[in-house]
Design a protein around this motif. Structure first.
Motif, PDB file in Angstrom:
ATOM      1  N   PHE A 160       0.843  -1.197   0.000  1.00 26.22           N
ATOM      2  CA  PHE A 160       0.000   0.000   0.000  1.00 26.22           C
ATOM      3  C   PHE A 160       0.877   1.246   0.000  1.00 26.22           C
ATOM      4  CE2 PHE A 160      -1.017  -0.228   4.915  1.00 26.22           C
ATOM      5  CZ  PHE A 160       0.248   0.254   5.231  1.00 26.22           C
ATOM      6  N   TYR A 161       0.251   2.353  -0.341  1.00 24.38           N
ATOM      7  CA  TYR A 161       0.901   3.652  -0.178  1.00 24.38           C
ATOM      8  C   TYR A 161       0.302   4.259   1.085  1.00 24.38           C
ATOM      9  CZ  TYR A 161       2.692   3.491  -4.955  1.00 24.38           C
ATOM     10  OH  TYR A 161       3.354   3.159  -6.100  1.00 24.38           O
ATOM     11  N   ALA A 162       1.170   4.896   1.883  1.00 23.89           N
ATOM     12  CA  ALA A 162       0.657   5.486   3.124  1.00 23.89           C
ATOM     13  C   ALA A 162       1.421   6.751   3.462  1.00 23.89           C
ATOM     14  CB  ALA A 162       0.786   4.473   4.256  1.00 23.89           C
ATOM     15  N   ARG A 163       0.753   7.615   4.209  1.00 23.59           N
ATOM     16  CA  ARG A 163       1.407   8.777   4.805  1.00 23.59           C
ATOM     17  C   ARG A 163       0.692   9.071   6.118  1.00 23.59           C
ATOM     18  NH1 ARG A 163      -1.138  13.838   4.337  1.00 23.59           N
ATOM     19  NH2 ARG A 163      -2.960  13.833   2.991  1.00 23.59           N
ATOM     20  N   SER A 164       1.327   9.868   6.957  1.00 18.09           N
ATOM     21  CA  SER A 164       0.672  10.223   8.225  1.00 18.09           C
ATOM     22  C   SER A 164       0.848  11.725   8.462  1.00 18.09           C
ATOM     23  CB  SER A 164       1.278   9.431   9.384  1.00 18.09           C
ATOM     24  OG  SER A 164       2.655   9.692   9.424  1.00 18.09           O
ATOM     25  N   ASN A 165       0.098  12.268   9.416  1.00 19.61           N
ATOM     26  CA  ASN A 165       0.220  13.717   9.625  1.00 19.61           C
ATOM     27  C   ASN A 165       1.508  14.030  10.383  1.00 19.61           C
ATOM     28  OD1 ASN A 165      -0.624  12.621  11.982  1.00 19.61           O
ATOM     29  ND2 ASN A 165      -2.072  14.271  12.487  1.00 19.61           N
ATOM     30  N   ASP A 166       1.990  13.003  11.058  1.00 19.50           N
ATOM     31  CA  ASP A 166       3.220  13.112  11.820  1.00 19.50           C
ATOM     32  C   ASP A 166       3.830  11.719  11.689  1.00 19.50           C
ATOM     33  OD1 ASP A 166       4.971  14.336  13.390  1.00 19.50           O
ATOM     34  OD2 ASP A 166       3.571  14.756  15.042  1.00 19.50           O
ATOM     35  N   LYS A 167       5.039  11.535  12.116  1.00 20.49           N
ATOM     36  CA  LYS A 167       5.587  10.180  12.015  1.00 20.49           C
ATOM     37  C   LYS A 167       4.693   9.235  12.835  1.00 20.49           C
ATOM     38  CE  LYS A 167       9.896   7.750  12.989  1.00 20.49           C
ATOM     39  NZ  LYS A 167       9.749   6.718  12.028  1.00 20.49           N
ATOM     40  N   TYR A 168       4.224   8.165  12.199  1.00 28.23           N
ATOM     41  CA  TYR A 168       3.357   7.213  12.912  1.00 28.23           C
ATOM     42  C   TYR A 168       4.235   6.128  13.506  1.00 28.23           C
ATOM     43  CZ  TYR A 168      -0.458   3.948  13.812  1.00 28.23           C
ATOM     44  OH  TYR A 168      -1.343   3.091  14.408  1.00 28.23           O
ATOM     45  N   ASP A 169       4.264   6.052  14.825  1.00 26.40           N
ATOM     46  CA  ASP A 169       5.229   5.112  15.400  1.00 26.40           C
ATOM     47  C   ASP A 169       4.613   3.759  15.715  1.00 26.40           C
ATOM     48  OD1 ASP A 169       3.691   5.834  17.474  1.00 26.40           O
ATOM     49  OD2 ASP A 169       5.298   6.676  18.725  1.00 26.40           O
ATOM     50  N   GLY A 170       3.363   3.566  15.343  1.00 26.09           N
ATOM     51  CA  GLY A 170       2.749   2.253  15.598  1.00 26.09           C
ATOM     52  C   GLY A 170       3.090   1.256  14.505  1.00 26.09           C
ATOM     53  N   LYS A 171       3.014  -0.033  14.874  1.00 23.97           N
ATOM     54  CA  LYS A 171       3.190  -1.077  13.856  1.00 23.97           C
ATOM     55  C   LYS A 171       1.815  -1.388  13.275  1.00 23.97           C
ATOM     56  CE  LYS A 171       6.305  -4.155  15.992  1.00 23.97           C
ATOM     57  NZ  LYS A 171       6.546  -5.532  16.211  1.00 23.97           N
ATOM     58  N   ILE A 172       1.777  -1.597  12.000  1.00 20.37           N
ATOM     59  CA  ILE A 172       0.483  -1.906  11.372  1.00 20.37           C
ATOM     60  C   ILE A 172       0.502  -3.374  11.001  1.00 20.37           C
ATOM     61  CG2 ILE A 172      -1.009  -1.397   9.411  1.00 20.37           C
ATOM     62  CD1 ILE A 172       0.172   1.394   9.405  1.00 20.37           C
ATOM     63  N   ASN A 180     -14.320 -16.829  11.387  1.00 15.28           N
ATOM     64  CA  ASN A 180     -14.290 -17.140  12.824  1.00 15.28           C
ATOM     65  C   ASN A 180     -13.158 -16.427  13.544  1.00 15.28           C
ATOM     66  OD1 ASN A 180     -16.398 -18.993  12.463  1.00 15.28           O
ATOM     67  ND2 ASN A 180     -14.919 -20.471  11.640  1.00 15.28           N
ATOM     68  N   GLY A 181     -12.486 -15.553  12.832  1.00 13.57           N
ATOM     69  CA  GLY A 181     -11.402 -14.799  13.475  1.00 13.57           C
ATOM     70  C   GLY A 181     -10.061 -15.517  13.407  1.00 13.57           C
ATOM     71  N   LYS A 182      -9.987 -16.632  12.690  1.00 11.52           N
ATOM     72  CA  LYS A 182      -8.721 -17.358  12.614  1.00 11.52           C
ATOM     73  C   LYS A 182      -7.808 -16.685  11.577  1.00 11.52           C
ATOM     74  CE  LYS A 182      -6.876 -21.823  11.401  1.00 11.52           C
ATOM     75  NZ  LYS A 182      -7.148 -23.040  10.712  1.00 11.52           N
ATOM     76  N   THR A 183      -6.562 -16.476  11.957  1.00  7.11           N
ATOM     77  CA  THR A 183      -5.609 -15.801  11.068  1.00  7.11           C
ATOM     78  C   THR A 183      -4.893 -16.826  10.190  1.00  7.11           C
ATOM     79  OG1 THR A 183      -5.325 -14.038  12.647  1.00  7.11           O
ATOM     80  CG2 THR A 183      -3.571 -14.311  11.026  1.00  7.11           C
ATOM     81  N   TYR A 184      -4.824 -16.545   8.900  1.00  7.68           N
ATOM     82  CA  TYR A 184      -4.160 -17.453   7.942  1.00  7.68           C
ATOM     83  C   TYR A 184      -2.793 -16.940   7.535  1.00  7.68           C
ATOM     84  CZ  TYR A 184      -8.202 -20.387   7.628  1.00  7.68           C
ATOM     85  OH  TYR A 184      -9.199 -21.267   7.953  1.00  7.68           O
ATOM     86  N   ALA A 185      -2.570 -15.635   7.702  1.00  6.80           N
ATOM     87  CA  ALA A 185      -1.261 -15.066   7.372  1.00  6.80           C
ATOM     88  C   ALA A 185      -1.203 -13.686   7.996  1.00  6.80           C
ATOM     89  CB  ALA A 185      -1.106 -14.938   5.860  1.00  6.80           C
ATOM     90  N   SER A 186      -0.013 -13.272   8.429  1.00  4.92           N
ATOM     91  CA  SER A 186       0.075 -11.877   8.885  1.00  4.92           C
ATOM     92  C   SER A 186       1.511 -11.373   8.823  1.00  4.92           C
ATOM     93  CB  SER A 186      -0.507 -11.717  10.295  1.00  4.92           C
ATOM     94  OG  SER A 186       0.302 -12.361  11.218  1.00  4.92           O
ATOM     95  N   GLN A 187       1.640 -10.063   8.754  1.00  4.45           N
ATOM     96  CA  GLN A 187       2.936  -9.388   8.689  1.00  4.45           C
ATOM     97  C   GLN A 187       2.760  -7.987   9.259  1.00  4.45           C
ATOM     98  OE1 GLN A 187       5.852 -10.130   8.164  1.00  4.45           O
ATOM     99  NE2 GLN A 187       5.971 -11.920   6.789  1.00  4.45           N
ATOM    100  N   TYR A 188       3.892  -7.362   9.573  1.00  3.98           N
ATOM    101  CA  TYR A 188       3.821  -5.999  10.119  1.00  3.98           C
ATOM    102  C   TYR A 188       4.470  -5.013   9.166  1.00  3.98           C
ATOM    103  CZ  TYR A 188       2.223  -7.928  14.479  1.00  3.98           C
ATOM    104  OH  TYR A 188       1.482  -8.565  15.427  1.00  3.98           O
ATOM    105  N   ILE A 189       3.940  -3.811   9.199  1.00  5.34           N
ATOM    106  CA  ILE A 189       4.533  -2.717   8.422  1.00  5.34           C
ATOM    107  C   ILE A 189       4.757  -1.556   9.382  1.00  5.34           C
ATOM    108  CG2 ILE A 189       3.854  -0.909   6.756  1.00  5.34           C
ATOM    109  CD1 ILE A 189       2.836  -3.167   4.994  1.00  5.34           C
ATOM    110  N   ASN A 190       5.890  -0.902   9.280  1.00  6.86           N
ATOM    111  CA  ASN A 190       6.057   0.302  10.098  1.00  6.86           C
ATOM    112  C   ASN A 190       6.868   1.340   9.337  1.00  6.86           C
ATOM    113  OD1 ASN A 190       8.661  -0.602  10.308  1.00  6.86           O
ATOM    114  ND2 ASN A 190       8.276  -1.650  12.244  1.00  6.86           N
ATOM    115  N   GLY A 191       7.052   2.470   9.964  1.00  9.18           N
ATOM    116  CA  GLY A 191       7.883   3.518   9.352  1.00  9.18           C
ATOM    117  C   GLY A 191       7.098   4.505   8.500  1.00  9.18           C
TER     118      GLY A 191
END
Ligand code: AHR
Length: 842
Positions: A160-172, A180-191
């Motif tokens: 994805f393309y992303a921007r924030s109003n200030d540096k976003y320090d959370g992990k996405i 049923n809420g079961k996860t089949y794959a996941s990864q984190y994006i930050n910065g």
């Protein structure tokens, strides 16, 4: 024609077919079959592209789906052109296919935003404001195209393309999750920072599932903007990025197409010029393609753009055939012609397209092609000028495009289009300009069996015919074996006329079977997000393209005929009024039978014995006239007695505003059985009489060109006497029909071709009737037939049989060896079958 048999279709009656024979002279060549006889026609209809062949899994990835069709405004569920043409769009969600899910005491909102867009092509981005997130979660969820399908241990490329109003320090967190809420794959994006930046990661599926959703989860407060959220399988066709589904491409490969007509169809014409496909907006970085709302009512990302179509043709070893807008919007919907003095940019666009496809790398557009990954030319050879265009306005524009293309690129072969519903368009080229005429046929089996000789007497004037769209798509449900046999009969007719018919492509090609994929009654290849199956007619076409042969040889089929009584559900009925996207008025309704007045209604003092029953629409009585005022829908109301029979109906009617004229229904037993005269239908261009019998519609007269003027009363009279129907408009007899009591069909349909390289004789026969037929095959003794050959048979128990996800090969061609062959033998054709006998010549 031989013996004339009279029978009713019944499994107890076996017709003696001993008279059937075919006499073949393999040395007498009638015509060469074109090397690109069979091709495919791709158009993004029924989610053929987005949600189909285009492997993108995120729906509404760039948040633009809410935008009105280009050049239109939106009112409710309708898109309206500047000239007030209305077409149904039905977008009612503010961020279609996305949801914001908030857990615990988190506080957040998401909305479309136009401030600081990603680039010129992206009008909206998605703004997410997470005010607080204390130990809770805020997730953006995308539904995909009816869920997202993954396979165990395969990779899925997220970006994805992303921007924030200030540096976003959370992990996405980016994950694929089931119901049923079961996860089949996941990864984190930050910065994520203040400027737009592309972020990518790879999701690896832990297991196979077909109904997952994409969750983008935030666990910290902040304000962010997202755009071009994308998820593709890594395993696309040839592993290309921005690629196509492998399984669907395989289906195309197996059709063995020799050309690819693209990108449409009606999508080339557009409802307005702004939503017609513009090839220059479909090339380069996908983030810079604006997409458009196509005429089929959904937004296309144009992820499969001009370059990709050329690439697809190359991959399929098929000639690319590019259809261009001729300066006219869809004539059947919102006909508008670009003024002549404004055509130049459109013509230049076509010249640029040719340069993009074929030009050297040091030309402007050739360099762009190289930059987009293909320095070699694509060898574009065919250009079709217009789609389903006809008439004087077309001729003028066609010639201008023709002259410009030919003077710069004399080697390009130009295809001309024609009226889509005419049975027999003249083989006409203004000032003899053009090479090939594109004819379209969407017809019933009856029509095809009765008209299988329609091309035999087309003039031979050195011009060619391309059957650019054809399908047996009436009275065959959503497609079945019987449709395939009718289509095969049409293909036989094409090959018998191979001296003038040089190209053919079935339409439409694809249908997404999930909920809102369906836009067209019968389509060739069906799929959902992880499975595919094809209609029986796909296999018929595959037989023809894989065993075409290179010449047609002389053959004489001695076939008797078959007569089948026709049962009409015409035992009488009430009368009705209809309008389609039009406000019309009706008055002075008189129904008379045998000098008895059954009804006389002037709406001054409405009679109570036969009240008007409105099924839908806005029906009201105004100034002693019956009005239907809603010009956005198909409205129907009726009155009278279902026992009425053999009557004459007279009335007055007037169009007040909207697209069409008015209709009148007679002999209305119920919703599924009636007779209807459509006056000024098809965008106020034609009149036609239609019969609906047990839910199945058919035209019982050819369409007659005609229209009605606005705000003018017309006198209408329809007289039905048993099977004789007469329709008068202002006392002029428009239709005078004696409905036939029987249908008379030739029993068998055949053509014989020869493959001179493989030294094969290919006998192709359709037996569309439900009993076997024994045929004597006689091959001229000038050549010798080997003892063994093979048969390929497409059949099934029932002509209604069709394929499905659960039974994809119910109707499938079976190949078997056959022995004991000679120049003269008897062969038993199976009931409801298409048979290819492939004989070796010594
Ligand atoms: O194949 C579907 C449509 O049929 C095409 O867009 C058009 O050319 C024809 O009317």
């Amino acid at each position: 024609m031989g013996l004339f048999l009279f029978f009713v279709l019944s499994k107890n009656i076996y017709a003696d077919s001993s008279q059937l024979s075919i006499h073949i002279n393999p040395n007498h060549v009638l015509a060469r079959l074109s090397p690109h006889m069979y091709g495919i026609f791709f158009e993004d209809i029924n989610f053929a592209g987005d949600g189909g062949l285009y492997a993108e899994m995120v729906r509404n990835r760039s948040f633009e789906d809410i935008r009105p069709p280009e050049g239109c405004r939106i009112e409710g569920n309708w898109a309206i052109t500047p000239g007030n043409f209305k077409w149904y769009i039905g977008v009612d969600d503010s961020i279609p296919f996305w949801k914001l899910n908030i857990t615990g005491n988190a506080k957040a909102y998401a909305k479309l935003d136009t401030v600081l867009p990603l680039n010129h092509a992206q009008y909206y981005s998605l703004k997410i404001n997470i005010e607080k997130c204390n130990n809770a979660q805020v997730s953006l969820i995308n539904d995909g195209y009816y869920g997202m399908a993954v396979e165990k241990e395969k990779n899925y490329l997220f970006s994805f393309y992303a921007r924030s109003n200030d540096k976003y320090d959370g992990k996405i967190k980016v994950s694929l999750i089931d119901e049923n809420g079961k996860t089949y794959a996941s990864q984190y994006i930050n910065g994520i920072e203040q400027n737009w930046k592309k972020f990518s990661t790879t999701l690896i599926a832990a297991d196979t599932h077909s109904k997952l959703k994409l969750h983008i989860t935030f666990t910290r407060a902040g304000t962010l903007w997202l755009d071009m959220v994308s998820l593709f399988p890594e395993d696309t066709w040839k592993k290309r990025q921005n690629g196509w589904r492998n399984d669907l491409m395989q289906m195309l490969v197996q059709l063995n197409p020799k050309f690819l007509r693209f990108p449409g169809g009606c999508v080339v014409e557009g409802i307005t010029f702004d939503n017609a496909i513009q090839w220059k907006e479909t090339i380069g970085d996908i983030a810079e393609r604006p997409g458009h709302v196509n005429v089929w009512g959904y937004r296309s990302t144009d992820g499969i753009g001009f370059h990709e179509f050329l690439q697809m043709a190359e991959d399929l070893h098929a000639e690319p055939l590019f259809v261009v807008n001729v300066g006219m919007t869809c004539q059947a919907r919102n006909s508008y012609s670009m003024p002549i003095d404004q055509l130049k940019p459109m013509i230049d666009d076509v010249l640029d397209a040719i340069e993009y496809a074929n030009g050297p790398v040091n030309s402007y557009w050739g360099a762009l092609r190289a930059k987009n990954g293909h320095p070699e030319p694509f060898h574009l050879k065919f250009i079709e000028v217009g789609n389903e265009n006809w008439g004087e306005e077309y001729d003028i524009r066609y010639e201008m495009f023709y002259d410009a293309i030919k003077s710069r690129y004399p080697e390009i072969i130009i295809i001309r289009s024609a009226h889509p519903t005419a049975d027999k368009n003249p083989l006409y080229f203004p000032n003899n300009k053009g090479d090939i005429l594109d004819l379209h046929y969407y017809r019933s089996p009856d029509w095809i069996f009765k008209n299988h000789k329609i091309f035999d007497d087309y003039p031979r004037i050195g011009k060619q015919i391309y059957i650019g769209e054809y399908a047996c798509n009436e009275k065959v449900g959503r497609g079945n074996l019987y449709a395939a046999l009718a289509d095969a009969t049409f293909l036989i007719a094409f090959e018998r006329n191979a001296d003038i018919i040089t190209m053919a492509s079935y339409a439409p090609l694809f249908e997404n079977d999930d909920k809102d994929g369906y836009k067209w009654p019968v389509n060739l290849i069906h799929f959902n997000n992880h499975k595919v199956y094809a209609m029986p007619t796909y296999y018929a076409q595959q037989m023809f393209s894989n065993h075409k042969g290179d010449v047609v040889v002389a053959s004489e089929l001695i076939s008797d005929s078959v007569t089948i009584p026709i049962h009409y559900n015409l035992s009488g009925g009430a009368i009705g009024f209809d309008t389609y996207s039009t406000h019309s008025a009706f008055d002075d309704i008189l129904v008379v039978s045998n000098n008895d007045t059954l009804l006389y209604e002037t709406f001054d003092n409405p009679i109570t014995k036969f009240p008007l029953i409105a099924e839908n629409g806005n029906w009201k009585i105004e100034n002693g006239e019956l009005h239907q005022t809603d010009a956005t829908i198909f409205a129907h109301a009726y009155m009278g007695d279902t026992a009425w029979k053999n009557y004459t109906l007279t009335f007055r009617a007037k169009k007040i505003s909207g697209m069409e004229g008015f209709f009148m229904t007679l002999y209305r037993k119920d919703d599924n059985n009636w007779l209807r005269w459509n006056i000024g239908g098809w965008n106020n261009t034609q009149h036609a009489l239609e019969l609906r019998s047990n839910g199945s519609n058919s035209f019982i007269t050819p369409m007659i060109q005609g229209s009605v003027r606005t705000n003018e009363w017309y006198r209408v009279k329809i007289k039905v006497e048993d099977l004789h129907i007469q329709c008068y408009l202002n006392d002029t007899l428009i239709h005078n029909v004696y409905l036939p009591t029987h249908n008379n069909y030739q029993r068998l349909y055949s053509v014989v071709t020869r493959d001179t390289i493989k030294n094969e004789l290919i006998i192709k026969i359709v037996n569309p009737f439900p009993y076997s037929a024994s045929i004597n095959i006689n091959i001229n003794d000038s050549i010798k037939i080997s003892n063994s050959g093979k048969e390929i048979i497409l059949t099934s128990k029932n002509p209604d049989d069709t394929n499905s996800f659960d039974n994809p090969e119910l109707v499938y061609p079976r190949t078997s060896p056959i022995n004991g062959l000679s120049n003269h033998f008897k062969y038993l054709l199976k009931p409801n079958s298409l048979t290819f006998l492939i004989l070796k010549m010594n």
